[in-house]
Enzyme design. Sequence first.
Site, PDB file in Angstrom:
ATOM      1  N   GLU A 177     -64.909  40.297  59.753  1.00 23.73           N
ATOM      2  CA  GLU A 177     -63.834  39.829  59.307  1.00 23.73           C
ATOM      3  C   GLU A 177     -63.327  40.321  57.845  1.00 23.73           C
ATOM      4  O   GLU A 177     -62.968  39.583  56.750  1.00 23.73           O
ATOM      5  CB  GLU A 177     -63.438  38.209  59.520  1.00 23.73           C
ATOM      6  CG  GLU A 177     -62.948  37.889  60.503  1.00 23.73           C
ATOM      7  CD  GLU A 177     -62.830  36.178  60.772  1.00 23.73           C
ATOM      8  OE1 GLU A 177     -62.978  35.558  59.738  1.00 23.73           O
ATOM      9  OE2 GLU A 177     -62.190  35.823  61.787  1.00 23.73           O
ATOM     10  N   GLU A 375     -63.918  37.501  69.057  1.00 27.65           N
ATOM     11  CA  GLU A 375     -63.446  35.802  68.531  1.00 27.65           C
ATOM     12  C   GLU A 375     -62.121  35.544  69.245  1.00 27.65           C
ATOM     13  O   GLU A 375     -61.198  36.197  68.972  1.00 27.65           O
ATOM     14  CB  GLU A 375     -63.643  35.654  67.394  1.00 27.65           C
ATOM     15  CG  GLU A 375     -65.265  35.689  66.686  1.00 27.65           C
ATOM     16  CD  GLU A 375     -65.175  35.270  65.427  1.00 27.65           C
ATOM     17  OE1 GLU A 375     -64.403  34.476  64.588  1.00 27.65           O
ATOM     18  OE2 GLU A 375     -65.933  35.789  64.467  1.00 27.65           O
TER      19      GLU A 375
END
Length: 477
Positions: A177, A375
Amino acid sequence: MKNKLPEGFLWGGAVAAHQLEGGWKEGGKGISVADVMTVGSVNKPREITDGVIPGKNYPNHEAIDFYHKYKEDIALFADLGLKCFRTSIAWTRIFPKGDELEPNDEGLKFYDDLFDECLKNGIEPIVTLSHFEMPYHLVIEYGGFRNRKTIEFFVRFAKVCFERYKDKVKYWMTFNEINNQANFNEDFAPFTNSGIVYKEGENREAIMYQAAHYELVASARAVILGKKINPDFEIGCMIAMVPLYPKTCKPEDVLMAQKAMEKRYYFTDVHVHGSYPNHILRYLNRKGIKLDFTEKDKEELENGVVDYIGFSYYMSKVVEHKESNKFFDYDESKDIVKNEYVKASDWGWQIDPVGLRYSLNWFTDMYNLPLFIVENGFGAYDKVEEDGSIHDDYRIEYLKAHIEQMKLAVIEDGVNLIGYTPWGFIDLVSAGTGEMEKRYGFIYVDKDNQGKGTLKRSKKDSFYWYKEVIESNGENL
Ligand code: P53
């Protein structure tokens, strides 16, 4: 037309080392940024302390003790039917301080054993190199990724991992991320992404763009090296996908959403195209931000492009244009408004399954690369019944709706998707809040926010449901 997901689709589950391993001082491990973050809650941010202060609750120190329990846990993962397991390598197990020249063999050995155990159980390990776990020493001594030197430290770490696990791991991701820090006005993302603690009065934005640049160069250099070590490696980036919708069809709102997306996702452009998009260069110029950006950086970015895009997807958000915002500049801490069309979790994360299909299409239209949903999941409070069962139908509902949209993206829209690994499929410490009770798991872990509990594992209803999803390759939802 194919009306099913492809054979060999990688159904799995995802975690990160610091959120489940514990053993924070074992096997020669050093202190990481995750080790100096206390527990928070939905309204209380985690505190980043000056080193480890006795008496404070640091949930990652023990986490769910996967460090000692991984063999039993992997047996459970095999029972669940996982085809792959996404985890990260704790940087501080390999380089405890980060700036050593030689790695810590005990740490390397741990991941050898862990990956062997996965492979023995027919589970393919998928590895993120840096998942919010930078050595704390690099923060104190070098300012984290404020410092160009940190590129070298990361690349050394990456090289050691690539060489050691080259026959055990095929799919890699460099920085988890990486784009969270686009929200530079809060403290969590700069610290977890880049090891940055801002001082009063600093130009946060300028520092963020510089740190992100160094990370993008570090990532590219790692890709170049990795491909030399094993040409069969698939090395991806990892992007937090939170699509930003315009509040209305008023043209200014639409343009605002577009400009906001550019600020949140230019990271992907650099990873995929190997160069910065013009809009960011113009923006930095207007803001008077000058990057330390060398000719060699330029070359490495061009040569170190990624093979696929890994991304997380939990929610979408909405932006509104304000009259006073002449340049349509995006500030994530100010421009977000509520979406009236969707519901939200107890932590305020808006539930939007169609947004997953939108995201898969958006990435494909923008970059035309294979995608990997690494995810997705629903953080919720669970209730253990007297007989020990856990009826998490809300979690099943969330995942089912998202998998349906994922299938539409693949089957109807033709998106090239490698796999799907739901987040925290075994309960673990929340990254954002440090809570144990914000649970994502199909496997329950008996531990609460105060750190109390037996750590016993048990199966929730979602366990049996997901097992059937995998077995039927997504047909029985
Ligand atoms: P938690 C923010 C927005 C989207 C994803 O998050 C995020 C975050 C940071 O909180 O993080 C990712 O635990 C991250 C994981 C994290 C997971 O999403 O705050 O990659 O480490 O646990 C869920 O509920």
